[in-house]
Write a protein that holds these residues in place. Structure first.
Motif, PDB file in Angstrom:
ATOM      1  N   ARG A   9       0.955  -1.157   0.133  1.00 40.82           N
ATOM      2  CA  ARG A   9      -0.054  -0.186   0.119  1.00 40.82           C
ATOM      3  C   ARG A   9       0.974   1.166  -0.110  1.00 40.82           C
ATOM      4  O   ARG A   9       1.871   1.282   0.916  1.00 40.82           O
ATOM      5  CB  ARG A   9      -0.881   0.003   1.353  1.00 40.82           C
ATOM      6  N   VAL A  10       0.640   2.195  -0.935  1.00 48.42           N
ATOM      7  CA  VAL A  10       1.714   3.172  -1.165  1.00 48.42           C
ATOM      8  C   VAL A  10       1.011   4.442  -0.561  1.00 48.42           C
ATOM      9  O   VAL A  10      -0.057   4.820  -0.391  1.00 48.42           O
ATOM     10  CB  VAL A  10       1.768   3.432  -2.603  1.00 48.42           C
ATOM     11  N   GLN A  11       2.108   5.189  -0.036  1.00 51.12           N
ATOM     12  CA  GLN A  11       1.766   6.276   0.551  1.00 51.12           C
ATOM     13  C   GLN A  11       1.363   7.412  -0.299  1.00 51.12           C
ATOM     14  O   GLN A  11       1.656   7.511  -1.550  1.00 51.12           O
ATOM     15  CB  GLN A  11       2.967   7.026   1.418  1.00 51.12           C
ATOM     16  N   PRO A  12       0.392   8.233   0.107  1.00 48.29           N
ATOM     17  CA  PRO A  12      -0.189   9.462  -0.817  1.00 48.29           C
ATOM     18  C   PRO A  12       0.804  10.272  -1.271  1.00 48.29           C
ATOM     19  O   PRO A  12       1.930  10.616  -0.476  1.00 48.29           O
ATOM     20  CB  PRO A  12      -1.196  10.244  -0.150  1.00 48.29           C
ATOM     21  N   GLY A  13       1.037  10.708  -2.674  1.00 48.41           N
ATOM     22  CA  GLY A  13       2.130  11.431  -3.051  1.00 48.41           C
ATOM     23  C   GLY A  13       3.236  10.576  -3.472  1.00 48.41           C
ATOM     24  O   GLY A  13       4.176  11.424  -3.846  1.00 48.41           O
ATOM     25  N   LYS A  14       3.301   9.453  -3.125  1.00 45.42           N
ATOM     26  CA  LYS A  14       4.484   8.614  -3.550  1.00 45.42           C
ATOM     27  C   LYS A  14       4.360   7.528  -4.721  1.00 45.42           C
ATOM     28  O   LYS A  14       5.394   6.754  -4.787  1.00 45.42           O
ATOM     29  CB  LYS A  14       5.044   7.838  -2.276  1.00 45.42           C
ATOM     30  N   LEU A  15       3.368   7.875  -5.214  1.00 42.86           N
ATOM     31  CA  LEU A  15       2.899   6.718  -6.466  1.00 42.86           C
ATOM     32  C   LEU A  15       3.960   6.676  -7.352  1.00 42.86           C
ATOM     33  O   LEU A  15       4.461   5.551  -7.863  1.00 42.86           O
ATOM     34  CB  LEU A  15       1.740   6.840  -6.997  1.00 42.86           C
ATOM     35  N   ASP A  16       4.366   7.803  -7.987  1.00 45.14           N
ATOM     36  CA  ASP A  16       5.499   7.910  -8.992  1.00 45.14           C
ATOM     37  C   ASP A  16       6.703   7.342  -8.787  1.00 45.14           C
ATOM     38  O   ASP A  16       7.489   6.474  -9.521  1.00 45.14           O
ATOM     39  CB  ASP A  16       5.512   9.212  -9.587  1.00 45.14           C
ATOM     40  N   ALA A  17       7.371   7.759  -7.361  1.00 39.10           N
ATOM     41  CA  ALA A  17       8.374   7.199  -6.879  1.00 39.10           C
ATOM     42  C   ALA A  17       8.533   5.538  -6.757  1.00 39.10           C
ATOM     43  O   ALA A  17       9.414   4.954  -7.182  1.00 39.10           O
ATOM     44  CB  ALA A  17       8.793   7.804  -5.626  1.00 39.10           C
ATOM     45  N   PHE A  18       7.479   5.414  -6.164  1.00 43.01           N
ATOM     46  CA  PHE A  18       7.146   3.916  -6.086  1.00 43.01           C
ATOM     47  C   PHE A  18       7.190   3.061  -7.317  1.00 43.01           C
ATOM     48  O   PHE A  18       8.018   2.044  -7.268  1.00 43.01           O
ATOM     49  CB  PHE A  18       5.736   3.460  -5.201  1.00 43.01           C
ATOM     50  N   GLU A  19       6.585   3.350  -8.202  1.00 47.02           N
ATOM     51  CA  GLU A  19       6.499   2.796  -9.708  1.00 47.02           C
ATOM     52  C   GLU A  19       7.858   2.649 -10.288  1.00 47.02           C
ATOM     53  O   GLU A  19       8.262   1.652 -10.922  1.00 47.02           O
ATOM     54  CB  GLU A  19       5.454   3.436 -10.366  1.00 47.02           C
ATOM     55  N   ARG A  20       8.673   3.899 -10.058  1.00 45.94           N
ATOM     56  CA  ARG A  20      10.041   3.946 -10.594  1.00 45.94           C
ATOM     57  C   ARG A  20      10.891   2.809 -10.043  1.00 45.94           C
ATOM     58  O   ARG A  20      11.698   2.218 -10.462  1.00 45.94           O
ATOM     59  CB  ARG A  20      10.595   5.198 -10.489  1.00 45.94           C
ATOM     60  N   ALA A  21      10.827   2.957  -8.577  1.00 42.08           N
ATOM     61  CA  ALA A  21      11.770   1.965  -7.861  1.00 42.08           C
ATOM     62  C   ALA A  21      11.247   0.288  -7.900  1.00 42.08           C
ATOM     63  O   ALA A  21      12.233  -0.467  -8.138  1.00 42.08           O
ATOM     64  CB  ALA A  21      11.659   2.117  -6.276  1.00 42.08           C
TER      65      ALA A  21
END
Length: 100
Positions: A9-21
């Protein structure tokens, strides 16, 4: 072949960084690619829950996965610490046999 599966479950505002990692060309896939027996990573987004993802890491064998975990332990731990800020929940869903 085997697969390891994780749910995040990804933190709000962190979706792009999560997807890149965590994506197929991301930091985790590049780390695993250094190990013999790694095949690929897939990143799935759960429909209806935009902040919930699954990762599927495919390996030639359980032995290759175990060997990679040992060989990459320090770099794995360092990357895990860096990526902690992206998620609010992380669950390992286990080791699975791939049926052909």
């Amino acid at each position: 072949m085997i697969a390891t599966i994780w749910r995040f479950r990804v933190q709000p505002g962190k979706l792009d960084a999560f997807e890149r990692a965590y994506g197929p060309q991301g930091d985790w896939a590049r780390l695993f690619a250094r190990a013999e027996g790694f095949i690929a990573t897939e990143l799935l987004k759960l429909r209806g829950e935009p902040a919930t993802y699954l990762t599927i890491d495919r390996w030639q064998s359980e032995a290759a996965f175990v060997s990679a975990k040992a060989a990459l332990a320090d770099d794995y731990a360092a990357l895990d610490r860096c990526c902690e800020a992206y998620t609010s929940e992380e669950s390992w869903l286990g080791l699975h046999d791939i049926v052909h």
